[in-house]
Design a protein around this motif. Structure first.
Motif, PDB file in Angstrom:
ATOM      1  N   UNK A 271       0.830  -1.207   0.000  1.00 13.89           N
ATOM      2  CA  UNK A 271       0.000   0.000   0.000  1.00 13.89           C
ATOM      3  C   UNK A 271       0.865   1.257   0.000  1.00 13.89           C
ATOM      4  N   UNK A 272       1.996   1.234   0.723  1.00 12.26           N
ATOM      5  CA  UNK A 272       2.916   2.373   0.702  1.00 12.26           C
ATOM      6  C   UNK A 272       3.471   2.584  -0.708  1.00 12.26           C
ATOM      7  N   UNK A 273       3.862   1.474  -1.343  1.00 12.90           N
ATOM      8  CA  UNK A 273       4.427   1.560  -2.699  1.00 12.90           C
ATOM      9  C   UNK A 273       3.379   2.069  -3.682  1.00 12.90           C
ATOM     10  N   UNK A 274       2.141   1.546  -3.543  1.00 16.80           N
ATOM     11  CA  UNK A 274       1.070   1.980  -4.445  1.00 16.80           C
ATOM     12  C   UNK A 274       0.762   3.468  -4.259  1.00 16.80           C
ATOM     13  N   UNK A 275       0.725   3.924  -3.003  1.00 18.33           N
ATOM     14  CA  UNK A 275       0.471   5.335  -2.737  1.00 18.33           C
ATOM     15  C   UNK A 275       1.590   6.206  -3.288  1.00 18.33           C
ATOM     16  N   UNK A 276       2.830   5.755  -3.120  1.00 18.90           N
ATOM     17  CA  UNK A 276       3.965   6.517  -3.641  1.00 18.90           C
ATOM     18  C   UNK A 276       3.902   6.592  -5.161  1.00 18.90           C
ATOM     19  N   UNK A 277       3.526   5.494  -5.801  1.00 19.70           N
ATOM     20  CA  UNK A 277       3.430   5.493  -7.265  1.00 19.70           C
ATOM     21  C   UNK A 277       2.335   6.451  -7.736  1.00 19.70           C
ATOM     22  N   UNK A 278       1.200   6.461  -7.016  1.00 22.05           N
ATOM     23  CA  UNK A 278       0.116   7.369  -7.392  1.00 22.05           C
ATOM     24  C   UNK A 278       0.553   8.820  -7.254  1.00 22.05           C
ATOM     25  N   UNK A 279       1.197   9.156  -6.133  1.00 26.76           N
ATOM     26  CA  UNK A 279       1.679  10.527  -5.942  1.00 26.76           C
ATOM     27  C   UNK A 279       2.745  10.874  -6.967  1.00 26.76           C
ATOM     28  N   UNK A 280       3.580   9.901  -7.286  1.00 30.37           N
ATOM     29  CA  UNK A 280       4.603  10.101  -8.315  1.00 30.37           C
ATOM     30  C   UNK A 280       3.960  10.460  -9.659  1.00 30.37           C
ATOM     31  N   UNK A 281       2.898   9.736 -10.027  1.00 31.89           N
ATOM     32  CA  UNK A 281       2.197   9.994 -11.291  1.00 31.89           C
ATOM     33  C   UNK A 281       1.492  11.342 -11.274  1.00 31.89           C
ATOM     34  N   UNK A 282       0.828  11.663 -10.146  1.00 23.17           N
ATOM     35  CA  UNK A 282       0.127  12.943 -10.044  1.00 23.17           C
ATOM     36  C   UNK A 282       1.103  14.118 -10.104  1.00 23.17           C
ATOM     37  N   UNK A 283       2.284  13.923  -9.540  1.00 20.64           N
ATOM     38  CA  UNK A 283       3.282  15.002  -9.566  1.00 20.64           C
ATOM     39  C   UNK A 283       3.663  15.352 -10.995  1.00 20.64           C
TER      40      UNK A 283
END
Length: 276
Positions: A150-162
Motif C-alpha cells: 500500500x505504501x508503494x502503491x500510494x507513492x506510485x500514485x503521488x509520483x504519477x500525479x506530480x
C-alpha cells in the motif's frame, strides 16, 4: 541467617488485551498458589494512570470500576502477591512482593517476576501464571505484507500525479518525487519489527486495559482498522496495481496516423468501368 531465593524473572513480548476475565484469572492463580505458603498472603493491584496518579487495592472490582478515561487512563498495572504476615520483620532492602506480574500499555514487553525461598513453589507458580499472561496477547494488526504494497502503491500514485498535475520546473518535480519515495521507504522500515506509536495507532497492534472508556475507544479504533484494511488498503492497492499493469505491461495498440489517412497517394484508386 541468610535467606536464599529462587524463582523467575522474564519479559514476555506481546501487545495485550487485558479484560475482566484475564484479570480475574491471573489473580485467581496467585490466590490459589498462595494457599501452599506457610504464611498469609494477599493479592494487591498496583495501578498507574496517565495523569501521574497511582493507587493500590486488594479488590479486582475497584480496578474494573476505574472509568479509564482519556487523560487519566491506566498505563501500567502490576498484580502482586505480598506477604502480609503481621509477625514478619521486613529488612529495608527486601521487596514487599513475592510475585509481580506487570502489564505496560506503553510498550510490547510485559514481565513476570517470582522470588521465594521455596524453589519448587516458585517454579510451579511461574509455570502456571505464564500461560495466563500469554492468553492476553490477542491484539490485532494490519499485516505488514499488506501495508508495504500500500505504501508503494500510494507513492506510485503521488509520483504519477506530480508529473501530470504539478506545473513547475523539472528539478522541483524530481525533488518532490524523491521526497515521496523516501517517505514510502521510511514508512516501510517503521512497519517492520517493533512498530512505532504512529503506525500502531492506526494499523495496530495496540495494548488495552479493556474496561471503561478505553475498551470503548479501542473497539472503535478496531472497527476503523478493519475498514482501512478492506476498503482502503486492499481496494486501493488492487486498483493501482491494475493501473500499473494496464499502462506498463499490456501492449499498446497503435492508432493509424492522420497523415496516412489524408495522403492521396495512399488511397486506393477508383477504377471506372468503361462501357463497351
Amino acid at each position: 541467617m541468610i535467606k536464599l531465593s529462587s524463582g523467575l524473572s522474564r519479559e514476555l513480548k506481546g501487545h495485550f488485551i487485558l479484560d475482566e476475565n484475564g484479570l480475574r484469572r491471573i489473580a485467581g492463580v496467585l490466590s490459589e498458589k498462595a494457599k501452599d505458603l506457610p504464611y498469609p498472603c494477599s493479592v494487591v493491584f498496583h495501578v498507574k494512570r496517565e495523569d501521574d496518579r497511582f493507587y493500590e487495592t486488594t479488590q479486582a472490582e475497584d480496578v474494573l470500576a476505574d472509568a479509564n478515561t482519556p487523560g487519566s487512563r491506566i498505563k501500567l498495572l502490576r498484580i502482586e502477591l505480598r506477604n502480609v504476615d503481621p509477625n514478619k520483620v521486613a529488612a529495608p532492602w527486601e521487596r514487599d512482593w513475592i510475585v509481580a506480574v506487570q502489564f505496560s500499555g506503553n510498550g510490547e514487553k510485559q514481565s513476570i517476576d517470582v522470588a521465594s525461598e521455596d524453589r519448587n513453589w516458585a517454579l510451579l507458580l511461574a509455570d502456571a501464571i505464564e500461560p495466563q499472561i500469554a492468553r492476553t496477547f490477542t491484539a490485532k494488526e494490519i499485516p505488514t505484507w499488506l501495508l508495504i504494497p500500500s505504501y508503494i502503491a500510494l507513492a506510485y500514485l503521488l509520483h504519477t500525479l506530480t508529473k501530470t498535475v504539478v506545473k513547475t520546473t523539472p528539478d522541483t518535480i524530481s525533488s518532490i518525487e524523491l521526497v515521496i519515495w523516501i517517505g514510502a521507504f521510511i514508512l516501510s522500515m517503521s512497519t517492520f519489527g517493533d512498530r512505532n506509536t504512529m503506525i500502531s495507532r492506526w494499523a495496530g497492534p495496540e495494548s488495552s486495559f479493556h474496561w471503561g472508556e478505553q475498551a470503548t475507544s479501542y473497539n472503535q479504533f478496531e472497527g476503523i482498522r478493519q475498514n482501512i484494511l478492506w476498503v482502503v488498503i486492499v481496494g486501493f492497492t488492487v486498483s493501482v496495481m491494475a493501473t500499473i499493469y494496464t499502462n506498463t505491461l499490456l501492449p499498446q495498440t497503435s492508432e493509424p496516423s492522420s497523415s496516412t489517412a489524408s495522403n492521396p497517394a495512399t488511397k486506393t484508386p477508383n477504377t471506372a468501368v468503361r462501357p463497351h
